[in-house]
Design an enzyme around this catalytic site. Sequence first.
Site, PDB file in Angstrom:
ATOM      1  N   GLU A 133       0.828  -1.193   0.000  1.00  0.00           N
ATOM      2  CA  GLU A 133       0.000   0.000   0.000  1.00  0.00           C
ATOM      3  C   GLU A 133       0.869   1.253   0.000  1.00  0.00           C
ATOM      4  OE1 GLU A 133      -2.842  -0.079   3.150  1.00  0.00           O
ATOM      5  OE2 GLU A 133      -3.795  -1.913   2.422  1.00  0.00           O
ATOM      6  N   GLY A 344      33.472  -1.203 -19.969  1.00  0.00           N
ATOM      7  CA  GLY A 344      33.981   0.156 -20.054  1.00  0.00           C
ATOM      8  C   GLY A 344      32.910   1.119 -20.519  1.00  0.00           C
ATOM      9  N   GLU A 368       9.253  -7.840  -3.236  1.00  0.00           N
ATOM     10  CA  GLU A 368       8.859  -9.022  -2.447  1.00  0.00           C
ATOM     11  C   GLU A 368       9.426  -8.950  -1.021  1.00  0.00           C
ATOM     12  OE1 GLU A 368       6.365 -12.261  -3.993  1.00  0.00           O
ATOM     13  OE2 GLU A 368       7.270 -10.516  -4.879  1.00  0.00           O
ATOM     14  N   THR A 370      11.761  -5.836   1.111  1.00  0.00           N
ATOM     15  CA  THR A 370      13.111  -5.299   0.927  1.00  0.00           C
ATOM     16  C   THR A 370      14.142  -6.194   1.599  1.00  0.00           C
ATOM     17  OG1 THR A 370      13.073  -3.982   2.963  1.00  0.00           O
ATOM     18  CG2 THR A 370      12.160  -2.952   0.969  1.00  0.00           C
TER      19      THR A 370
END
Length: 394
Positions: A133, A344, A368, A370
């Site tokens: 949310e 590079g 999913e 932290t």
Amino acid sequence: MAMTEIPLSATLSEDERAVVEVVADFVDRQVRPVAQELEHTNTYPEQLIEQMKQLGVFGLLAPAEHGGVDVSTACFALVAQELARGWMSPAGAMGSHSVVTYLIRTFGTPEQQQTYLPRLATGELRAAMALTEPGGGSDLQAMRTKAVLADGSWTVNGTKTWITNARRAGLIALLTRTEPAAGKGYSILLVEQGAGYEVSKDLPKLGYKGVESCELVFDGVRVPESALLGATPGVGFAQMMRGLEIGRIQVASRALGVAQAALDDATRYAQERHSFGQPIWQHQAIGHYLADSATKLRAARLLTLDAAARVDSGQRADLEAGMAKLFASEVCMEITLNAVRVHGGYGYSTEFDVERYFRDAPLMIVGEGTNEIQRNVIAKQHVARHRIDDGGRK
């Protein structure tokens, strides 16, 4: 490019090995040639998704009796890895769908299984899960979305965000507070498309292009009482945590696929590019990047297969899945950066794929749950499994 080597520790059946090989061939022939263009234009891979349906990818976790492929978690993880090796977005499109399939297979009533699993298995019905949310992030217990039961139906109000597949999913597994049936408990409601919820916006992203991530608004949405996953309200949090074991293994597998692609490209380039009269991999600095990347990638793959084996044994796997997701995602971030270093200046160019890998990698660190949350889960479960008695002994 050949498929990723399957470690000897992966105890797959011959049929499961064939499944992985078929998906690897699909990735090399169909996904990799178009991934860069689709990603740069942020185009939904409609044709690839249809081909994945034909391959049975969306039914890997559905039981055979309902038309699924019914493979082991290890096979599922290796398929997700192969898809991500080609492009992470198709793997993501399969990921949350598979978690919802697993939830209905594991906790659904016979009626729910009969209604949804056959269509989920073929990909005719696509699914998404809605947990996060706005302002809540990984703190699921701070959830504000609420469903109230009255007159045989639930009325849902709330907002969910970062929902993969939201626009194209016909079924949402919605984690919500359910009152008054479960007090302040949580339940999962199976909400079908068209029930009145709004996909309010698509969220712009650094990477993970092509597949939508959206915000969903539930404003007085009504669903039947039978939409409750299983027969008991208030157990949705525990159900979702079981589902997230599969989800975190799948995220770890995506990280493995992206890291494998980055290492493959770096290894090829380090042999083709010469400087000071020799291929650059022979310069110790570059050779060490390859050595460290290959070693850590193998370790991450073995951790992920260990977690998959734990799930297949029927044991709780939140510790192992958390370890796999944590380590694989951090390794992916390191390997993709190493690939940029090996290339590079070309590593910073959008003409090469390594910049895409580097942009995709951070999602697995924050998605999913932290990695900061993963460390909390790992510590809690580690201590729980190694409790000492009052005398200070294990």
